[in-house]
Write a protein that holds these residues in place. Structure first.
Motif, short mmCIF file in Angstrom:
data_model
loop_
_atom_site.label_atom_id
_atom_site.label_comp_id
_atom_site.label_asym_id
_atom_site.label_seq_id
_atom_site.Cartn_x
_atom_site.Cartn_y
_atom_site.Cartn_z
N VAL A 160 -4.33 4.94 -7.36
CA VAL A 160 -2.87 5.07 -7.21
C VAL A 160 -2.23 3.70 -7.03
CG1 VAL A 160 -1.07 5.95 -5.69
CG2 VAL A 160 -2.98 7.42 -6.34
N ASN A 161 -2.83 2.86 -6.18
CA ASN A 161 -2.28 1.52 -5.97
C ASN A 161 -2.39 0.66 -7.21
OD1 ASN A 161 -1.43 1.07 -3.00
ND2 ASN A 161 -3.34 2.21 -2.82
N ALA A 162 -3.47 0.83 -7.98
CA ALA A 162 -3.63 0.06 -9.22
C ALA A 162 -2.56 0.45 -10.23
CB ALA A 162 -5.02 0.28 -9.80
N MET A 163 -2.30 1.75 -10.37
CA MET A 163 -1.26 2.20 -11.30
C MET A 163 0.11 1.74 -10.84
SD MET A 163 -2.66 6.01 -12.25
CE MET A 163 -1.38 6.27 -13.46
N ASN A 164 0.31 1.70 -9.52
CA ASN A 164 1.58 1.19 -9.00
C ASN A 164 1.76 -0.29 -9.33
OD1 ASN A 164 4.02 1.56 -7.54
ND2 ASN A 164 3.09 0.62 -5.73
N ASN A 212 0.82 -1.20 0.00
CA ASN A 212 0.00 0.00 0.00
C ASN A 212 0.86 1.25 0.00
OD1 ASN A 212 -2.14 1.73 0.17
ND2 ASN A 212 -2.99 0.86 2.04
N VAL A 213 0.66 2.12 -1.01
CA VAL A 213 1.37 3.40 -1.04
C VAL A 213 0.55 4.50 -0.38
CG1 VAL A 213 2.69 2.81 -3.09
CG2 VAL A 213 0.46 3.90 -3.36
N THR A 214 -0.67 4.20 0.03
CA THR A 214 -1.52 5.13 0.79
C THR A 214 -1.99 4.43 2.06
OG1 THR A 214 -3.45 4.44 -0.50
CG2 THR A 214 -2.28 6.40 -1.25
N PRO A 215 -1.11 4.18 3.01
CA PRO A 215 -1.47 3.37 4.17
C PRO A 215 -2.56 3.99 5.04
CG PRO A 215 0.68 4.39 4.48
CD PRO A 215 0.30 4.63 3.05
N TRP A 216 -2.74 5.32 4.98
CA TRP A 216 -3.76 5.97 5.80
C TRP A 216 -5.18 5.60 5.37
CZ3 TRP A 216 -6.79 8.89 2.63
CH2 TRP A 216 -6.21 9.31 1.41
N VAL A 217 -5.33 5.00 4.18
CA VAL A 217 -6.67 4.65 3.72
C VAL A 217 -7.29 3.56 4.59
CG1 VAL A 217 -6.07 2.81 2.07
CG2 VAL A 217 -8.03 4.30 1.61
N ARG A 218 -6.46 2.78 5.31
CA ARG A 218 -6.99 1.77 6.22
C ARG A 218 -7.85 2.40 7.30
NH1 ARG A 218 -1.57 -1.14 7.96
NH2 ARG A 218 -0.84 0.99 7.67
N PHE A 278 -12.52 -5.81 -0.52
CA PHE A 278 -11.57 -5.86 -1.64
C PHE A 278 -10.64 -4.64 -1.62
CE2 PHE A 278 -14.94 -8.61 -3.51
CZ PHE A 278 -14.15 -9.72 -3.73
N GLY A 279 -11.14 -3.49 -1.15
CA GLY A 279 -10.29 -2.32 -1.08
C GLY A 279 -9.16 -2.48 -0.08
N HIS A 280 -9.46 -3.07 1.07
CA HIS A 280 -8.41 -3.26 2.08
C HIS A 280 -7.32 -4.18 1.56
CE1 HIS A 280 -6.49 -4.00 5.94
NE2 HIS A 280 -6.56 -5.30 5.68
N TRP A 281 -7.70 -5.37 1.09
CA TRP A 281 -6.68 -6.33 0.65
C TRP A 281 -6.05 -5.92 -0.68
CZ3 TRP A 281 -4.73 -9.00 4.22
CH2 TRP A 281 -5.50 -9.49 5.26
N GLY A 282 -6.84 -5.31 -1.56
CA GLY A 282 -6.26 -4.88 -2.82
C GLY A 282 -5.22 -3.80 -2.64
N CYS A 283 -5.53 -2.78 -1.82
CA CYS A 283 -4.56 -1.72 -1.58
C CYS A 283 -3.40 -2.20 -0.71
CB CYS A 283 -5.25 -0.53 -0.91
SG CYS A 283 -6.43 0.34 -1.97
#
Length: 249
Positions: A184-188, A62-68, A123-128
């Motif tokens: 952002v995580n998908a592009m990464n 995850n490049v945006t860890p605060w999303v958790r 899916f957002g948690h595990w995907g990111c």
């Protein structure tokens, strides 16, 4: 004791050794076909047995860890505004007259919101967190579906009250912020991993769907602001303008 080969997840921060101590996969392994010769590669958390993620030593992505923390807070906000939506829906059914089929349709749509939101959070948690391709695709598609559901109640439901507009606007903005984190995580993931053609198409389609719905929301918001300005100008000139008629009050 003979070494046992363990499953390897692509995208981890450290490689996992296979039989004989040889590395089974690099830190950003290939996702081509979602399988490997010396180790099994997973593309979704649904393919993993419970508890296997911790045992595997699979690294963070995850490049945006605060999303958790945003997911955590948003979960409780969903409970609150869905409750108010049910209360307002029952009030409208009692106090206002509109087609019966539309009452039932809006009730069903309200009941769909928690289902879509919980799938989104999963899916957002595990995907990111882990950068799993199929989970990120599912997350972005579900974001588009959630925004369309909420936009119906914000712009198109039979009777829109001020309280509806307030919490629904905040709900859509939260989904947009989470969508940007997923994007952002998908592009990464697309940058760091080798995807198959089908996976690239799915990822691109999910990104485009989220961006299109986001653009539709901005367009509807701007159109609503223009309508309010036009009505204010008509009122200032003393010109009557159409009003929403309600019956049975």
């Amino acid at each position: 004791m003979e070494d046992v080969e363990r499953p390897v997840f692509t995208g981890g921060d450290s490689s996992i050794a296979g039989p004989g101590g040889s590395p089974a996969a690099s830190s950003y392994g290939s996702l081509a076909g979602c399988h490997g010769s010396s180790a099994e590669v997973y593309c979704s958390v649904l393919q993993v047995a419970p508890g296997m993620l911790k045992e595997s030593g699979y690294g963070r992505f995850n490049v945006t860890p605060w999303v958790r923390w945003l997911f955590f807070a948003h979960t409780y906000f969903v409970y609150i505004y869905v409750f108010f939506m049910f209360v307002l829906a029952f009030y409208k059914c009692y106090a206002l007259e509109y087609p019966v089929w539309r009452r039932w349709a809006e009730m069903v749509l309200i009941m769909l919101i928690p289902c879509v939101q919980h799938l989104r959070f999963y899916f957002g948690h595990w995907g990111c967190e882990l950068g799993l391709v199929y989970d990120l695709c599912a997350f972005l598609f579900l974001n588009a579906a959630a925004m369309l559901l909420l936009m119906y109640f914000l712009f198109l439901q039979a009777y829109i009250m001020p309280l509806d507009s307030s919490f629904l606007f905040v709900a859509i903005v939260l989904v947009i912020v989470e969508s940007l984190c997923g994007l952002v995580n998908a592009m990464n993931a697309m940058k760091l991993r080798t995807l198959t053609r089908a996976q690239t198409i799915m990822m691109t389609a999910s990104i485009i769907s989220a961006l299109v719905v986001f653009g539709l929301f901005v367009e509807q918001e701007l159109a609503g602001k223009e309508a309010l300005v036009d009505q204010s100008a008509m009122r200032w000139r003393g010109t009557p303008f159409p009003r929403l008629r309600t019956h049975g009050l």
